[in-house]
Design an enzyme around this catalytic site. Structure first.
Site, PDB file in Angstrom:
ATOM      1  CG  ASP A  70      -0.392  -0.357   2.493  1.00  0.00           C
ATOM      2  OD1 ASP A  70       0.851  -0.469   2.585  1.00  0.00           O
ATOM      3  OD2 ASP A  70      -1.162  -0.534   3.446  1.00  0.00           O
ATOM      4  CG  ASP A 479       1.587   0.235  11.493  1.00  0.00           C
ATOM      5  OD1 ASP A 479       0.928   0.960  12.259  1.00  0.00           O
ATOM      6  OD2 ASP A 479       1.514   0.311  10.256  1.00  0.00           O
TER       7      ASP A 479
END
Length: 1027
Positions: A70, A479
């Site tokens: 992404d 993350d």
């Protein structure tokens, strides 16, 4: 991975015409600053660390596989070493959005052709329109066609697909399904030009969240599928299916080569089609969810369309009408070798884990990869090997029915190799998993799932430091928290934990005491009200512990700095202003004279001096952060990028890089008077990040490294003379889109580290360069991983694969002490990979075992195997059971933090106030002690800790910690468990030596029955063995 670039983004002038931009992806560099060749490599993490929304197999050539990400570009599979090759590293600062890949198409007629639909956001975060990249050499070089609209590689619904497809009969023809209401587009010249298919009736209506800018755009078209049998070679395929993000009419069909379109009659409504795959027998399979992903999905179904009869059948493994359906369906794979064999994945089953389903009869019946076997136990059809990236446990030790590692989450794409029914891959939010023995499933045998992400490095990097001792690199990541990188070419064994939060936003070390470090992120206070957003380390980032306190009410985050000697902390929180601590984080006080959300740093020499930057102003503290004063410095950028850094070894020397493309000051500034004034460098037009490394031979000042524009060229630059002159150290093939941070290495001249927003961490050295005194590394053989685990539990045993990097050598032997392993029985080899037999491994004793790999030349390599046994152990006599592990397992530590699980094995309720747990240790230098309860099921305030010396020292112990409960802790019902996590330290924070402590569990990483702690009920021993 949803990562917002919190920086003003360059807007290149893009034509909106449909004609192709016929330029090579790697134009010749214009005349600019001199350049120096560098060798660029990724710092290896082994798993990627980000979302992989699409994996695409070519239908006509075996082993031609692509993956799209992404925000990290696209990759091509290299079957020679089973790794992924990055294809978009040419993407630069200005066209950064091309690293968001919303769709990928590999040509089934001419396998050399491949196409990408690129663009990262369709909202205001991305000023650039999207584009179609096209290649005739499998992605080695690209040409670009700019589209008249945006493309959303990091937008909701990005794992739907594929939106971009090549006609399997006439490969000149491509279709692309756009977002934002832009409909269906077609090219008839290999993607060079595009026109809108005006006859397509539905551009999509679904919006994920109208109230949120990120989720307020129309998701649009989801996927396109051809019926190859409806055409012939060289002519357009006649029957085409399109899935649209619309809950009313979502499946459309053309039977005249795309000239006209109609909604397929009888189709299901109410949900959104994630994938649509046409089987060789004419069945169109579709997965549906009530969300577009990748994070949502709480209901869904799987449907099959008989394209010959028009009949629709709900073939859901668990239909949406069932109370057991709490997820949608995302990933969908059909076995090209066996029509009627298909698999689907949940989107999302967050707890206890994702579920993969498999059918051999077209969806009539299903089996699942795990199922409950008497709650909370589960029966598994798989083994899982994360030795390629051991940190994928995320530092968790969950209680059943959860396990760690998990199968994954955000599984929006799942693929079976069209040439090999045994190979399956799927993307998750953290990595690519796969198997090479999928058909074992059908024989009621376990499949072996392992990490298949070698070469994928997708992490968003928030901070990097390179200390003068210890590991050369420590990272703060989005993350996945962050790592200490002891070997840049091997995956770290673990990520940061204790505290464990998603992202480390800021990281610092004490320049004169580099083993002392601090980091901040945003803790999950809902999950753990006692969590802290600040972590400290006394061993260079190997182990961490949370501070005892933090500024009241803060959500954490922001920037943090530690004084040069490690005695003081300054934390600019994201929400509660700037605070300081001179008590190692035990207490915090608001600083004065500095605005909230200022970026803070420490002087690298003077332990009392800190600096801050906010809105173009510089602030300095000379009393350890107690108070700040604004300096007279002027002319710095008010907004945009801002990177203020202090030079090691020189008090008061600062550099500032920053500004933005929308106007105002932009460039690089230098101060030698503690920020009282700054001089702007005239030879640097733009700069966004600055870092320092070892001085060049014969120089006294640190080498400078900058992300900058110099002489009209964007790139990475080095200066050996304090910024008077610069050399470009990258080329146009190595640009990595937006780079968030840069630093040199204080021990290796010329070494540079880059942090990117989606391509992980890069490091580079001059080609054949002089490293200024540090001995160049000798080329030896190596192994990966260097540490792993083996479970003696028969249900979880699996062979351990070990990859060899031979560097021209051969494997001579593998030894365990004096025992030489026998090839064929103890291990096998395939190419440059060793497979340690689970039969041999099952003979090893619990604890840490070391296998030494000896090669024909060079150094040995050692594999450390932690052998554990999760098999249920028969309980000893008594009414309680105690399981334990140590949160910190380093040989020395300034705190000891045992974690206990107490279970009532009796038949009657147990008053916790009657229970006493004892942990035995050696004091290693008599000092007063502090006790902390980090967390307890019964409440931390209801746990007590008492220290005492034993009457006489015994082997492994001269002191004992007694843990008790107050009356308010209540009772523990029969069969129930309660957890207690404690920590104790000396008041001066000097180290304990844990390795000789009686109760220390050196090899345990999760709760295990532990007899070296004792438990008492009303003073009577009920568990364990006293020393």
């Amino acid at each position: 991975m949803k990562t917002f670039l919190g920086k003003k983004l360059w807007m290149a002038s893009l034509a909106v015409a449909l004609a192709a931009g016929s330029f090579a992806a790697l134009p010749e560099m214009t005349s600019a600053a001199p350049s120096e060749p560098y060798t660029w490599k990724n710092v290896v993490t082994g798993a990627g660390g980000g979302f992989v929304p699409g994996i695409i197999f070519n239908e006509s050539e075996k082993d031609l596989i692509y993956a799209r990400t992404d925000i990290g570009g696209a990759y091509r599979w290299n079957p020679a070493n089973e790794s992924w090759i990055p294809l978009t590293d040419f993407v630069g600062w200005d066209d950064w959005n091309k690293n968001g890949v919303d769709a990928l198409a590999t040509d089934p007629v001419d396998p050399d052709r491949v196409y990408l639909a690129v663009g990262t956001y369709t909202n205001s975060w991305d000023k650039n329109n999207g584009a179609i990249l096209r290649s005739t050499d499998r992605g080695d070089t690209w040409q670009t066609t700019t589209l008249p609209f945006k493309v959303g590689g990091n937008m909701p619904g990005r794992s739907m697909g594929e939106r971009l497809v090549v006609d399997p009969n006439d490969n000149r023809i491509l279709y692309f399904g756009a977002r934002s209401g832009n409909g269906l587009w077609r090219s008839s010249d290999y993607g060079a030009t595009w026109s809108k298919v005006t006859s397509f009736p539905n551009p999509g209506t679904y919006v994920q969240d109208p109230a949120n800018e990120y989720g307020s755009d129309i998701v649009g078209l989801a996927w396109i599928t051809f019926d190859k049998s409806s055409g012939q070679v060289g002519q357009a395929t006649q029957t085409i299916y399109v899935g649209v993000a619309d809950t009313a009419q979502s499946i459309y069909r053309s039977t005249d080569g795309g000239a006209t379109w109609t909604a397929v009659p009888g189709q299901p409504t109410g949900y959104l089609p994630h994938h649509g795959v046409l089987d060789a027998d004419g069945s169109l399979y579709i997965t549906y969810s009530n969300g577009v992903g990748p994070y949502d999905g709480t209901k869904g179904d799987v449907w099959k369309l008989n394209t010959s009869t028009g009949a629709w059948t709900n073939i859901s493994p668990i239909p949406s009408s069932s109370a057991d359906n709490y997820f949608g369906y995302g990933g969908l794979a059909v076995d090209a070798q066996e029509p009627g064999t298909l698999m689907v994945a949940t989107l999302n089953s967050w707890w206890p884990d994702a579920i993969l389903f498999r059918s051999k009869d077209g969806g009539t019946t299903w089996t699942r990869i795990w199922e409950f076997d008497g709650y909370p136990n589960r029966k598994f059809r798989y083994t899982q090997n994360i030795s390629a990236a051991p940190w994928l446990t995320f530092g968790t030790t969950p209680a059943p029915p959860e396990v760690s590692p998990k199968l994954g989450w955000m599984i929006g794409d799942l693929e079976i190799d069209p040439f090999d029914s045994d190979r399956m891959m799927y993307g998750t939010g953290a990595t690519i998993y796969g198997t090479n023995n999928l058909t074992n499933w059908d024989n009621n045998e376990k499949i072996d799932i392992s990490v298949m992400a070698k070469g994928v490095e997708e992490m968003a990097v928030l901070d990097l430091v390179s200390p003068p001792s210890g590991a050369h690199l420590v990272s703060g990541l989005g993350d996945v928290n962050g790592f200490r990188h002891d070997d840049l070419d091997q995956p770290p064994a673990k990520m940061f934990s204790s505290p464990n939060y998603a992202s480390t936003e800021s990281l610092d070390f004490a320049e004169l005491n580099p083993s002392t470090m601090v980091r901040v992120g945003k803790a999950d206070y809902a999950a753990d009200p006692n969590a802290k957003s600040i972590g400290l380390s006394s061993d260079g980032g190997t182990n961490w512990y949370k501070a005892n306190a933090e500024p009241a009410g803060t959500a954490g985050g922001g920037t943090v700095a530690i004084s040069s000697d490690g005695s003081k902390l300054v934390w600019s929180t994201s929400d509660k202003g700037v605070h300081y601590s001179s008590t190692g984080g035990n207490s915090w006080t608001a600083s004065t004279g500095i605005p909230a959300q200022a970026k803070v740093i420490s002087d690298r020499v003077n332990p009392n001096k800190f600096y801050g930057f906010a809105a173009g102003k510089i602030y300095v503290s000379v009393n350890g952060g107690v108070s700040f004063s604004q300096t007279a410095a002027a002319g710095l950028p008010v907004d945009g990028n801002a990177d203020l850094d202090a030079v090691p070894g020189v008090e008061g020397e600062l550099w500032f890089a920053g500004g933005n493309e929308d106007g105002g000051p932009y460039g690089l500034w230098h101060s030698t008077d503690s920020g009282a004034s700054f001089a702007k460098l005239s030879n640097v037009e733009e700069a966004d990040s600055i870092g320092f490394g070892k001085a060049a031979p014969g120089r006294n000042s640190a080498a400078l490294y900058a992300v900058a524009q110099i002489d009209g060229t964007r790139g990475f630059f080095r200066s050996d003379d304090g910024g008077a002159s610069w050399v470009r150290i990258n080329d146009d093939a190595h640009q990595y889109a937006r780079v968030t941070t840069i630093t040199g290495d204080p021990r290796i001249y010329g070494r540079v580290y880059l942090g990117t927003n989606g391509r992980g961490i890069l490091y580079a050295d001059p080609v054949g360069g002089n490293n200024g005194g540090e001995t160049p590394p000798v080329s030896h053989s190596g192994i990966s991983p260097q540490s792993t685990e083996f479970d003696l539990n028969a249900d979880r045993q699996a062979d351990i694969p070990v990859a060899l990097t031979l560097n021209g050598n051969t494997l001579a032997s593998i030894r365990n002490g004096n025992h030489v392993l026998v090839q064929g029985s103890d291990y096998t080899m395939s190419g440059s990979q060793v497979f340690l037999s689970k039969t041999y491994l099952a003979t090893l004793s619990k604890g840490v075992q070391s296998l030494v790999f000896r090669f024909s030349a060079g150094n040995d390599a050692t594999l450390s195997i932690t052998v554990k046994d999760t098999t249920q152990v028969p309980l000893p006599e008594g009414s309680i059971r105690i399981e334990m592990y140590n949160g910190t397992t380093s040989a020395t530590a300034n705190s000891i933090n045992p974690k206990f699980k107490l279970t009532n094995t009796g038949t009657a309720p147990l008053q916790l106030a009657d229970v006493n747990i004892r942990y035995y240790y050696t004091i290693d230098g008599e000092k007063p002690l502090n006790f902390f309860c980090d967390w307890a099921t019964a409440g931390s305030a209801n746990v007590t800790g008492t220290f005492s010396a034993l009457p006489a020292a015994v082997n492994g112990a001269d002191h004992v910690l007694e843990i008790g409960f107050t009356a308010s802790a209540g009772t523990l019902a029969a069969g129930q468990s309660t957890e207690v996590q404690v920590r104790f330290s000396k008041t001066d924070w000097t180290n304990f030596t844990q390795t000789d402590d009686y109760s220390f569990a050196a090899s345990s990483t999760a709760y295990e029955n532990w007899s070296k702690v004792t438990g008492y009920v009303s003073g009577t021993l009920q568990w364990g063995i006293e020393p």
